[in-house]
Design a protein around this motif. Sequence first.
Motif, mmCIF file in Angstrom:
data_model
loop_
_atom_site.group_PDB
_atom_site.id
_atom_site.type_symbol
_atom_site.label_atom_id
_atom_site.label_comp_id
_atom_site.label_asym_id
_atom_site.label_seq_id
_atom_site.Cartn_x
_atom_site.Cartn_y
_atom_site.Cartn_z
ATOM 1 N N MET A 1 32.880 53.136 48.939
ATOM 2 C CA MET A 1 34.108 51.491 48.207
ATOM 3 C C MET A 1 33.470 50.560 49.307
ATOM 4 O O MET A 1 32.961 50.875 50.437
ATOM 5 N N LYS A 2 32.953 50.130 48.728
ATOM 6 C CA LYS A 2 32.735 48.513 48.977
ATOM 7 C C LYS A 2 33.572 47.615 49.546
ATOM 8 O O LYS A 2 34.379 47.714 49.342
ATOM 9 N N THR A 3 33.091 47.124 50.863
ATOM 10 C CA THR A 3 34.196 46.103 51.629
ATOM 11 C C THR A 3 33.689 44.878 50.937
ATOM 12 O O THR A 3 32.443 44.713 50.756
ATOM 13 N N ILE A 4 34.568 44.112 50.430
ATOM 14 C CA ILE A 4 34.169 43.169 50.858
ATOM 15 C C ILE A 4 35.018 41.847 51.322
ATOM 16 O O ILE A 4 36.082 41.947 50.957
ATOM 17 N N LEU A 5 34.376 40.759 51.563
ATOM 18 C CA LEU A 5 35.139 39.410 52.027
ATOM 19 C C LEU A 5 34.792 38.484 51.326
ATOM 20 O O LEU A 5 33.712 37.263 50.781
ATOM 21 N N ALA A 6 36.282 37.765 51.419
ATOM 22 C CA ALA A 6 36.688 36.796 50.385
ATOM 23 C C ALA A 6 36.922 35.641 51.234
ATOM 24 O O ALA A 6 38.270 35.931 52.181
ATOM 25 N N THR A 7 36.388 34.303 51.680
ATOM 26 C CA THR A 7 36.747 33.621 52.265
ATOM 27 C C THR A 7 38.509 32.433 51.691
ATOM 28 O O THR A 7 38.125 32.885 50.622
ATOM 29 N N ALA A 8 38.497 31.516 52.392
ATOM 30 C CA ALA A 8 39.878 30.922 52.223
ATOM 31 C C ALA A 8 40.873 31.861 51.568
ATOM 32 O O ALA A 8 41.438 31.493 50.535
ATOM 33 N N SER A 9 40.859 33.356 51.915
ATOM 34 C CA SER A 9 41.396 33.527 50.948
ATOM 35 C C SER A 9 42.995 33.649 50.889
ATOM 36 O O SER A 9 43.832 34.312 50.371
ATOM 37 N N GLY A 10 43.506 32.570 51.905
ATOM 38 C CA GLY A 10 44.902 32.780 51.611
ATOM 39 C C GLY A 10 45.546 31.358 50.320
ATOM 40 O O GLY A 10 45.981 30.966 49.876
ATOM 41 N N GLY A 11 44.287 30.908 50.118
ATOM 42 C CA GLY A 11 43.718 29.880 49.588
ATOM 43 C C GLY A 11 44.292 30.784 47.615
ATOM 44 O O GLY A 11 43.900 31.381 47.395
ATOM 45 N N PRO A 12 44.950 29.242 46.284
ATOM 46 C CA PRO A 12 44.886 29.687 45.354
ATOM 47 C C PRO A 12 44.052 30.341 44.708
ATOM 48 O O PRO A 12 43.738 31.413 43.823
ATOM 49 N N SER A 13 42.490 29.564 45.172
ATOM 50 C CA SER A 13 41.846 30.097 44.549
ATOM 51 C C SER A 13 41.186 31.516 44.762
ATOM 52 O O SER A 13 40.282 32.061 43.798
ATOM 53 N N THR A 14 41.597 31.532 46.476
ATOM 54 C CA THR A 14 40.602 33.575 45.929
ATOM 55 C C THR A 14 41.539 33.775 46.118
ATOM 56 O O THR A 14 40.852 34.970 45.347
ATOM 57 N N LEU A 15 43.106 33.646 46.226
ATOM 58 C CA LEU A 15 44.548 34.446 45.290
ATOM 59 C C LEU A 15 43.740 35.348 44.118
ATOM 60 O O LEU A 15 44.156 36.733 43.579
ATOM 61 N N SER A 16 43.268 34.051 43.436
ATOM 62 C CA SER A 16 42.696 34.684 41.599
ATOM 63 C C SER A 16 41.818 35.343 41.859
ATOM 64 O O SER A 16 42.055 36.820 41.693
ATOM 65 N N PHE A 17 40.718 35.382 42.937
ATOM 66 C CA PHE A 17 39.769 36.655 42.986
ATOM 67 C C PHE A 17 40.425 37.434 43.592
ATOM 68 O O PHE A 17 39.929 38.645 42.463
ATOM 69 N N THR A 18 41.001 37.796 44.722
ATOM 70 C CA THR A 18 41.705 39.233 45.365
ATOM 71 C C THR A 18 42.840 39.393 44.143
ATOM 72 O O THR A 18 42.400 40.740 44.082
ATOM 73 N N ARG A 19 42.886 39.307 43.908
ATOM 74 C CA ARG A 19 44.152 40.322 42.520
ATOM 75 C C ARG A 19 43.790 40.322 41.876
ATOM 76 O O ARG A 19 43.849 41.087 40.680
#
Length: 361
Positions: free
Chosen positions: A1-19
Amino acid sequence: MKTILATASGGPSTLSFTRSLRDADPRQEKYRLIGTDSDPYNLHRSEVDTVYLCPKASDSAYIPFLLHLLKEEQVNFLHSQPEIEAYTIGKHRDVILQTGCRLFMPIQQTIELLRDKWASYRIWREAGIKVPETLFLTTPDDLKAAFARFGKDIWIRETVGAAGKGSLSRPSYETALTHLNQSNAWGHAVAAEHLSRNTVTWQSIWHDGRLVVAQGRRRHNWAFGSRAQSGVTGLTGVGETIADSALDALAVQCILAADSRPNGIFSVDFTEDLKGVPNPTEINVAKFFTTHHFVTRTGCNMPEILVNLAFDEYQGSYNIFNPCKRDMFWIRGIDICPVLVSKAEFEEKIGRYHSMLTAIS
């Protein structure tokens, strides 16, 4: 399993990434998602496995905090959506890579060039690309010259920043002068001829100079545009998937004018002039557009492709243009999930409305 860190994770742009990564891994067997956010409220909107409050990217503690977290959580890949964070992470990429964490982004010279709208304008002008005539503003005399050149059809914006930062649409000279004085934007702002309200975008991923995939999108409106003097908020209200070979060729030309060997994400913004010709206005470099989950939902999961490229695991084709289903609308708003609607369904409801009006008239 890969651990991925996404910054500004509560913002709409990063939500697109994590979704998008959740869509690629619905059983959560491939990815463990870690998030950070400098806003103590926004971080509670994150859709990750673990989230941390972090310093702002402008804070001297930002990189030390990030390095500590990368080691603590044994992060395998780091991605940032906000422009300031992508710039700062890129600037410190060597020490980040030393932790064993991977990045997949353009060289820093390209990031610094393309985050500056005045610098990118000059690059495109020198390359013979059609761009709106633009003047650099350092003093009130420059502003007077701009009004003398463009008259009431003037557009003013700051050279660095996202979401239409510092933009004014057809202001009076007095309004523009007050704004530039209050925001201390002299030497960090430009004035340009006003184009139309028609905008298109082109999001792409590159790998060592080769185009991997790209998708075009037409913007129908800006969300909350009535709340901004310029009408531009940086938040797409309604987007539509398109495929336009002329736009593809122009976007590639714009990117290669700035970087002969592009690597990572290059998202090009265009505004059409009064003759309908797309003019590049900026490239969002090292990050996807805010609505990139729209691209995922219509057929191309670019965040997953990015991660696969970072780990040398990409097995797809190269030079792919507009793989998404055409004529799809992504309709967004506040406190609602985005809605995906076909153009045919949209037009059917409009047609029914007009038929009803005719019947009662």
